[in-house]
Design a protein around this motif. Structure first.
Motif, mmCIF file in Angstrom:
data_model
loop_
_atom_site.group_PDB
_atom_site.id
_atom_site.type_symbol
_atom_site.label_atom_id
_atom_site.label_comp_id
_atom_site.label_asym_id
_atom_site.label_seq_id
_atom_site.Cartn_x
_atom_site.Cartn_y
_atom_site.Cartn_z
ATOM 1 N N THR A 65 -8.619 -0.413 -5.836
ATOM 2 C CA THR A 65 -8.274 -0.093 -7.222
ATOM 3 C C THR A 65 -6.898 0.550 -7.276
ATOM 4 O O THR A 65 -6.466 1.219 -6.333
ATOM 5 C CB THR A 65 -9.302 0.866 -7.854
ATOM 6 O OG1 THR A 65 -9.428 2.035 -7.042
ATOM 7 C CG2 THR A 65 -10.662 0.197 -7.989
ATOM 8 N N PRO B 240 -3.829 2.861 -9.557
ATOM 9 C CA PRO B 240 -3.792 4.231 -10.098
ATOM 10 C C PRO B 240 -4.633 4.427 -11.348
ATOM 11 O O PRO B 240 -5.163 5.508 -11.582
ATOM 12 C CB PRO B 240 -2.296 4.433 -10.405
ATOM 13 C CG PRO B 240 -1.584 3.462 -9.528
ATOM 14 C CD PRO B 240 -2.488 2.272 -9.417
ATOM 15 N N ASP B 241 -4.754 3.379 -12.155
ATOM 16 C CA ASP B 241 -5.527 3.479 -13.397
ATOM 17 C C ASP B 241 -6.935 2.911 -13.261
ATOM 18 O O ASP B 241 -7.624 2.698 -14.263
ATOM 19 C CB ASP B 241 -4.786 2.756 -14.526
ATOM 20 C CG ASP B 241 -3.442 3.406 -14.838
ATOM 21 O OD1 ASP B 241 -3.353 4.645 -14.716
ATOM 22 O OD2 ASP B 241 -2.502 2.677 -15.183
ATOM 23 N N GLU C 285 -7.670 -0.075 -12.096
ATOM 24 C CA GLU C 285 -7.701 -1.532 -12.218
ATOM 25 C C GLU C 285 -7.953 -2.169 -10.854
ATOM 26 O O GLU C 285 -7.534 -1.645 -9.816
ATOM 27 C CB GLU C 285 -6.393 -2.044 -12.819
ATOM 28 C CG GLU C 285 -5.177 -1.971 -11.916
ATOM 29 C CD GLU C 285 -4.493 -0.618 -11.882
ATOM 30 O OE1 GLU C 285 -3.410 -0.504 -11.294
ATOM 31 O OE2 GLU C 285 -5.082 0.334 -12.452
ATOM 32 N N ARG D 273 -13.486 -3.614 -16.057
ATOM 33 C CA ARG D 273 -12.318 -3.784 -15.184
ATOM 34 C C ARG D 273 -12.164 -5.240 -14.745
ATOM 35 O O ARG D 273 -11.054 -5.789 -14.719
ATOM 36 C CB ARG D 273 -12.448 -2.886 -13.961
ATOM 37 C CG ARG D 273 -12.465 -1.401 -14.290
ATOM 38 C CD ARG D 273 -11.122 -0.930 -14.821
ATOM 39 N NE ARG D 273 -11.114 0.512 -15.037
ATOM 40 C CZ ARG D 273 -10.064 1.210 -15.432
ATOM 41 N NH1 ARG D 273 -8.927 0.582 -15.693
ATOM 42 N NH2 ARG D 273 -10.125 2.513 -15.610
ATOM 43 N N ASP E 111 -15.974 1.318 -14.699
ATOM 44 C CA ASP E 111 -15.435 1.525 -13.357
ATOM 45 C C ASP E 111 -15.806 0.355 -12.453
ATOM 46 O O ASP E 111 -16.945 -0.115 -12.466
ATOM 47 C CB ASP E 111 -15.966 2.824 -12.749
ATOM 48 C CG ASP E 111 -15.532 4.046 -13.542
ATOM 49 O OD1 ASP E 111 -14.370 4.058 -13.996
ATOM 50 O OD2 ASP E 111 -16.343 4.973 -13.697
#
Length: 428
Positions: free
Chosen positions: A265, A267-268, A270, A415, A220
């Motif tokens: 960030t 939706p996923d 990223e 990420r 994350d």
């Protein structure tokens, strides 16, 4: 009440009240390490009792009462402390609670006698200064602060920093032994000592937030719970020390930085770069709080300190309608002031980024190359990442590839590594 809901209630009360409970027990016993152990014992009893019998009317007072009873039991076993035990027992009798085993539900009103609201603020402030005492290592300060001031369990701290629980527990145990060996007294330091040690408290909160806002490792980008805990600690400190400008400077920095979290960030999960963020998603309430804190820091201080200057930089971003409309010249000046006040390679690297926006990538690359020549940040992905970006903008793709590969090797966050790989792929 189900077992799950009871345990959730215990956890919620503990997160809110643990600092006050440990602080009050430390004041009563004069022993910080013992107080923390007593509070943990009270928590363990609550986890058994509350799901079965219900939450007491004064939950925090219940925990404190049980903790004090455990203190009496400990003093009973130590004849050298008999006099102190007698005094504590007398206090309990005056409160209407007889000695003996801990009650599952103390009589109504009994908790109020033990829970002295006039002393709560001093207790929490003293706890902060003890947990962040300079005699402890940086890692120990962070773990102890999250444990005794933040109310996090060892498992939660370990998860936040991706460390084994046993390692965190060992750090906390060593920290308490170190404080005991150093004979650190429980209490708010005198004014002159408080000023000297405040920097350590602020630094711990800043480090907790930094790890939360951009995780150094893991899957994350942002660890919201960790960043949120740092914000909460900063707000508590601002309430306890309202006349210290750097306290408000730090709070401003955290609020203004966290205001951008909703857009950082996708939706996923990223990362979304600053120039691509939807500024309508920025938390306007947090921006207002941050600007108010920054204004207070400037009003009560003699010029902004290091945290205040960083907050002023964050404010420039917060009020700008776009990246192009950002006052980059002011940001460069603020970074120059920050580097004079608190010089570091990271500050200089950030100044280079600002210079690239204000004056172009060529001027910025000279700053970055000086850092490389000085051997700065050898184990950080930040330096090759920034240098690679500048080289891309200058059309030097081959050199940029080398820098981005180096950044990918050094980056610990999944990420951020994915973002760097995309940049590298776009060069092919």
């Amino acid at each position: 009440m189900t077992d799950t809901s009871g345990r959730d209630t215990v956890a919620a009360v503990w997160r809110i009240e643990s600092a006050r409970i440990v602080g009050a027990l430390a004041r009563y016993t004069g022993d910080f390490a013992l107080a923390e152990d007593l509070a943990q014992e009270a928590l363990a009893e609550a986890l058994v009792t509350w799901p079965r019998e219900g939450v007491p009317r004064n939950a925090a007072g219940w925990l404190l009462t049980v903790g004090r009873r455990r203190a009496i039991d400990a003093f009973r076993r130590n004849t050298a402390l008999e006099k102190r035990y007698a005094a504590l027992a007398h206090d309990l009798r005056e409160g209407g609670i007889s000695s003996g085993s801990a009650p599952t539900n103390p009589p109504d009103g009994a908790e109020d006698v033990l829970w002295d609201p006039d002393r709560i603020d001093d207790d929490v402030l003293a706890l902060m200064f003890i947990a962040c005492h300079p005699v402890l290592s940086k890692e120990a300060r962070i773990a102890l602060t999250l444990r005794v001031v933040g109310g996090l369990t060892s498992d939660e701290i370990a998860k936040a920093f991706l460390a084994p629980t046993a390692t965190v527990q060992a750090r906390i145990t060593r920290a308490k032994k170190t404080l005991k060996a150093a004979r650190v007294p429980f209490g708010v330091p005198p004014p002159e000592e408080r000023v000297r040690r405040l920097g350590s408290v602020l630094n711990v909160i800043y480090l907790i937030f930094t790890e939360g806002s951009t995780a150094s490792s893991g899957d994350d980008l942002i660890r919201f719970d960790l960043a949120g805990e740092a914000q909460r600690l900063a707000r508590v400190l601002a309430r306890l020390m309202p006349d210290e400008p750097e306290v408000h400077g730090l709070l401003a920095l955290l609020e203004l930085t966290a205001a951008r979290f909703p857009a950082r960030t996708g939706p996923d999960g990223e990362p979304v770069l600053l120039e691509q963020q939807d500024r309508r998603r920025w938390d306007q309430a947090a921006i207002r709080r941050g600007r108010a804190a920054l204004s207070r820091a400037a009003r009560i201080g003699r010029g902004l300190g290091a945290y205040g200057l960083q907050a002023a930089i964050a404010e420039c971003h917060a009020i700008a309608p776009s990246v192009d409309a950002t006052n980059w010249d002011r940001i460069v000046l603020l970074y120059e002031a920050l580097n004079r006040l608190a010089p570091s390679p990271v500050v200089e690297l950030n100044r280079a980024v600002a210079v690239s926006m204000a004056q172009g990538p060529k001027a910025a690359l000279r700053i970055v190359d000086d850092l490389v020549a000085a051997g700065a940040l050898p184990n950080s992905h930040l330096l090759p990442s920034v240098r690679g970006e500048l080289l891309i903008r200058l059309g030097r793709a081959s050199e940029a590839r080398t820098e981005l590969r180096r950044a990918i090797e050094l980056c610990g966050n999944a990420r951020e590594r994915a973002l760097l790989r995309r940049k590298l792929a776009n060069l092919d």
